[in-house]
Design a protein around this motif. Structure first.
Motif, mmCIF file in Angstrom:
data_model
loop_
_atom_site.group_PDB
_atom_site.id
_atom_site.type_symbol
_atom_site.label_atom_id
_atom_site.label_comp_id
_atom_site.label_asym_id
_atom_site.label_seq_id
_atom_site.Cartn_x
_atom_site.Cartn_y
_atom_site.Cartn_z
ATOM 1 N N ILE A 10 0.852 -1.186 0.000
ATOM 2 C CA ILE A 10 0.000 0.000 0.000
ATOM 3 C C ILE A 10 0.892 1.242 0.000
ATOM 4 C CG2 ILE A 10 -1.707 1.335 1.315
ATOM 5 C CD1 ILE A 10 -2.748 -1.341 2.410
ATOM 6 N N LYS A 11 0.742 2.065 -1.021
ATOM 7 C CA LYS A 11 1.586 3.252 -1.178
ATOM 8 C C LYS A 11 1.217 4.308 -0.138
ATOM 9 C CE LYS A 11 4.221 3.961 -3.940
ATOM 10 N NZ LYS A 11 5.686 3.771 -3.955
ATOM 11 N N VAL A 12 2.246 4.905 0.477
ATOM 12 C CA VAL A 12 2.056 5.953 1.478
ATOM 13 C C VAL A 12 2.691 7.247 0.981
ATOM 14 C CG1 VAL A 12 2.613 6.718 3.824
ATOM 15 C CG2 VAL A 12 1.996 4.321 3.411
ATOM 16 N N ILE A 13 1.959 8.349 1.121
ATOM 17 C CA ILE A 13 2.469 9.675 0.761
ATOM 18 C C ILE A 13 2.428 10.551 2.008
ATOM 19 C CG2 ILE A 13 2.127 11.734 -0.651
ATOM 20 C CD1 ILE A 13 0.801 9.971 -2.749
ATOM 21 N N LEU A 14 3.565 11.121 2.376
ATOM 22 C CA LEU A 14 3.627 12.036 3.511
ATOM 23 C C LEU A 14 3.216 13.431 3.061
ATOM 24 C CD1 LEU A 14 7.016 11.065 5.226
ATOM 25 C CD2 LEU A 14 4.711 10.304 5.828
ATOM 26 N N ILE A 15 2.414 14.099 3.876
ATOM 27 C CA ILE A 15 1.998 15.463 3.556
ATOM 28 C C ILE A 15 2.323 16.382 4.733
ATOM 29 C CG2 ILE A 15 0.148 14.683 2.028
ATOM 30 C CD1 ILE A 15 -1.837 15.393 4.267
ATOM 31 N N GLY A 16 2.445 17.662 4.434
ATOM 32 C CA GLY A 16 2.723 18.657 5.470
ATOM 33 C C GLY A 16 3.288 19.919 4.856
ATOM 34 N N GLY A 17 3.346 20.963 5.652
ATOM 35 C CA GLY A 17 3.926 22.214 5.195
ATOM 36 C C GLY A 17 5.429 22.233 5.397
ATOM 37 N N LYS A 18 6.041 23.381 5.100
ATOM 38 C CA LYS A 18 7.492 23.510 5.273
ATOM 39 C C LYS A 18 7.898 23.256 6.720
ATOM 40 C CE LYS A 18 8.171 26.791 1.465
ATOM 41 N NZ LYS A 18 8.584 28.171 1.086
ATOM 42 N N GLU A 19 7.019 23.659 7.637
ATOM 43 C CA GLU A 19 7.327 23.479 9.064
ATOM 44 C C GLU A 19 7.328 22.014 9.476
ATOM 45 O OE1 GLU A 19 2.901 23.878 8.597
ATOM 46 O OE2 GLU A 19 4.685 24.839 7.756
ATOM 47 N N ASP A 20 6.794 21.140 8.634
ATOM 48 C CA ASP A 20 6.762 19.701 8.925
ATOM 49 C C ASP A 20 7.866 18.932 8.205
ATOM 50 O OD1 ASP A 20 4.303 20.014 10.406
ATOM 51 O OD2 ASP A 20 3.272 20.178 8.479
ATOM 52 N N SER A 21 8.688 19.635 7.445
ATOM 53 C CA SER A 21 9.685 18.957 6.603
ATOM 54 C C SER A 21 10.680 18.146 7.417
ATOM 55 C CB SER A 21 10.427 19.978 5.732
ATOM 56 O OG SER A 21 9.553 20.549 4.785
ATOM 57 N N ASP A 22 11.136 18.661 8.550
ATOM 58 C CA ASP A 22 12.105 17.925 9.371
ATOM 59 C C ASP A 22 11.526 16.597 9.847
ATOM 60 O OD1 ASP A 22 13.974 19.904 9.055
ATOM 61 O OD2 ASP A 22 13.651 20.826 11.019
ATOM 62 N N ILE A 23 10.272 16.634 10.275
ATOM 63 C CA ILE A 23 9.615 15.406 10.739
ATOM 64 C C ILE A 23 9.485 14.416 9.588
ATOM 65 C CG2 ILE A 23 7.471 14.444 11.678
ATOM 66 C CD1 ILE A 23 7.057 17.175 13.077
ATOM 67 N N CYS A 24 8.999 14.898 8.451
ATOM 68 C CA CYS A 24 8.813 14.012 7.298
ATOM 69 C C CYS A 24 10.155 13.484 6.778
ATOM 70 C CB CYS A 24 8.067 14.745 6.193
ATOM 71 S SG CYS A 24 6.343 15.120 6.600
ATOM 72 N N ASN A 25 11.174 14.327 6.782
ATOM 73 C CA ASN A 25 12.504 13.873 6.336
ATOM 74 C C ASN A 25 13.061 12.805 7.260
ATOM 75 O OD1 ASN A 25 12.489 15.622 4.163
ATOM 76 N ND2 ASN A 25 13.590 17.244 5.228
ATOM 77 N N SER A 26 12.786 12.933 8.546
ATOM 78 C CA SER A 26 13.261 11.926 9.505
ATOM 79 C C SER A 26 12.644 10.561 9.218
ATOM 80 C CB SER A 26 12.912 12.358 10.936
ATOM 81 O OG SER A 26 13.576 13.553 11.276
ATOM 82 N N ILE A 27 11.428 10.572 8.707
ATOM 83 C CA ILE A 27 10.752 9.317 8.355
ATOM 84 C C ILE A 27 11.307 8.756 7.049
ATOM 85 C CG2 ILE A 27 8.532 8.302 7.692
ATOM 86 C CD1 ILE A 27 7.203 10.328 9.604
ATOM 87 N N THR A 28 11.486 9.612 6.051
ATOM 88 C CA THR A 28 11.943 9.135 4.740
ATOM 89 C C THR A 28 13.375 8.608 4.789
ATOM 90 O OG1 THR A 28 12.565 11.403 4.129
ATOM 91 C CG2 THR A 28 10.403 10.645 3.449
ATOM 92 N N ILE A 29 14.177 9.100 5.716
ATOM 93 C CA ILE A 29 15.544 8.586 5.878
ATOM 94 C C ILE A 29 15.515 7.111 6.246
ATOM 95 C CG2 ILE A 29 17.579 8.689 7.388
ATOM 96 C CD1 ILE A 29 17.228 11.732 7.432
ATOM 97 N N GLU A 30 14.500 6.718 6.998
ATOM 98 C CA GLU A 30 14.402 5.337 7.490
ATOM 99 C C GLU A 30 13.711 4.393 6.514
ATOM 100 O OE1 GLU A 30 15.778 4.255 10.296
ATOM 101 O OE2 GLU A 30 16.559 6.255 10.750
ATOM 102 N N ILE A 31 12.937 4.954 5.590
ATOM 103 C CA ILE A 31 12.139 4.124 4.689
ATOM 104 C C ILE A 31 12.348 4.596 3.254
ATOM 105 C CG2 ILE A 31 9.813 3.349 4.093
ATOM 106 C CD1 ILE A 31 8.984 3.882 6.959
ATOM 107 N N ASN A 32 12.710 3.690 2.379
ATOM 108 C CA ASN A 32 12.973 4.064 0.990
ATOM 109 C C ASN A 32 11.706 4.197 0.165
ATOM 110 O OD1 ASN A 32 15.799 4.123 1.261
ATOM 111 N ND2 ASN A 32 15.926 1.893 1.054
ATOM 112 N N ASN A 33 10.786 3.277 0.353
ATOM 113 C CA ASN A 33 9.604 3.210 -0.508
ATOM 114 C C ASN A 33 8.499 4.127 0.014
ATOM 115 O OD1 ASN A 33 7.893 2.391 -2.554
ATOM 116 N ND2 ASN A 33 7.132 0.629 -1.393
ATOM 117 N N ILE A 34 8.761 5.439 -0.027
ATOM 118 C CA ILE A 34 7.781 6.396 0.458
ATOM 119 C C ILE A 34 7.982 7.712 -0.281
ATOM 120 C CG2 ILE A 34 9.220 7.288 2.342
ATOM 121 C CD1 ILE A 34 6.671 7.409 4.051
#
Length: 333
Positions: free
Chosen positions: A204-228
């Protein structure tokens, strides 16, 4: 009739004010309704046919009495008949009063009731949309609009189409919004990582959403998971709304994306920690589920959460395990 709505709070608060504006316009078709908001939120009302003019006031930069007087003098020239103030702010009250608006309607607050000509009781344990609509109960309108409407335009739809095509997304996908202004409203990052791995196992494909202020949080997740896919800080608010509309499910903390999903009628899983649905900010989507730990005496600790757990345990979030959210999501899907 000329009407001014003053809402200088967060994105979610403005979205929850939209039904008030919609109801006014649908019942007073010949009225002119202007909105006073902050720069950060103005994009959410782009293309909105119920609003005649958007007046932007940067309350974080223009804090002086001189700035407020300048704004009030410009508003005075518009000769508004009514001002409605869903945002419970003393500054908003002063702006309305200094603008010489004859009818100023806001919620009762003992310290500054004198700023309004009509004070409405702030009702607990009802939805924020209904609280805001109570400001105009005296009109006794027959047509009431409870679902906020957002208006992505053709360019927003084209942008999302290209995005989905470029990422080869042709099947169902879900959106996850891991951010929030308040730290205690954020479900732990490591839990989101584990949840996304469980979705990956089901293809199941997952897409992270958020504003610029959420980028650090979202980047922390994408570092750990490739298929996102991470769209934080890339999509505008209305492009995000269009993306949420296309998704099969939104999983979010108690934050603005759940109200965007309500507008788009997208199913929602809303994760509650320090706040509770009873405060009145839960999603109104036709299919939505709130997940929370109900037997904690410390909840709710604040109406908007905070930057640290007041009892230092953070059990309200830590006790909501990824497996639980995953099971609920799969049932909804």
């Amino acid at each position: 009739m000329k009407i001014l709505i003053i809402q200088t709070a967060f994105i979610g608060d403005l979205i929850l004010t939209l039904p008030l504006i919609q109801t006014l316009k649908k019942n007073l078709a010949n009225s002119s309704i202007d909105l006073l908001c902050i720069p950060y939120t103005q994009e959410i009302v782009k293309n909105n046919p119920y609003i005649s003019n958007v007046i932007v006031f940067d309350k974080h930069k223009k804090k002086s009495i001189k700035d407020i007087l300048y704004l009030a003098n410009s508003l005075k020239k518009e000769k508004y008949d009514y001002a409605f103030l869903p945002h419970r702010s003393i500054r908003s009250g002063f702006i309305a009063m200094l603008s010489d608006i004859e009818n100023r309607v806001g919620f009762k607050k003992s310290l500054f009731d004198f700023l309004y000509t009509e004070s409405v009781e702030y009702q607990l344990n009802i939805h924020e949309i209904d609280r805001n609509l109570s400001l105009i109960n005296f009109f006794k309108f027959k047509e009431i609009s409870r679902i906020p409407e957002l208006f992505p335009d053709e360019s927003d739809k084209f942008f999302v189409n290209n995005f989905l095509d470029n990422n080869n997304i042709t099947d169902k996908f879900i959106c996850i919004a891991p951010g929030s202004k308040w730290f205690t409203k954020r479900w732990p990052i490591e839990y989101y990582i584990e949840l996304i791995r469980l979705f990956n196992n089901e293809n199941i494909k997952v897409i992270l959403i958020g504003g610029k202020e959420d980028s650090d949080i979202c980047n922390s997740i994408t570092i750990e998971i490739n298929n996102i896919i991470n769209t934080s800080g890339i999509f505008s608010l209305l492009q995000t709304a269009e993306l949420i509309k296309r998704s099969s499910l939104l999983i979010s903390n108690d934050s603005a994306p759940i109200h965007i999903a309500t507008s788009m009628n997208t199913p929602v899983i809303d994760i509650y920690g320090p706040t509770t649905p009873e405060i009145g900010f839960y999603p109104l989507s036709e299919k939505s589920i709130s997940i929370e730990i109900k037997d904690l005496n410390c909840r709710p600790c604040k109406i908007h959460g905070g930057n640290k757990c007041p009892v230092r345990t953070f059990d309200c979030m830590k006790n909501i395990l990824p497996e639980k959210v995953f099971r609920v999501a799969m049932e909804m899907l």
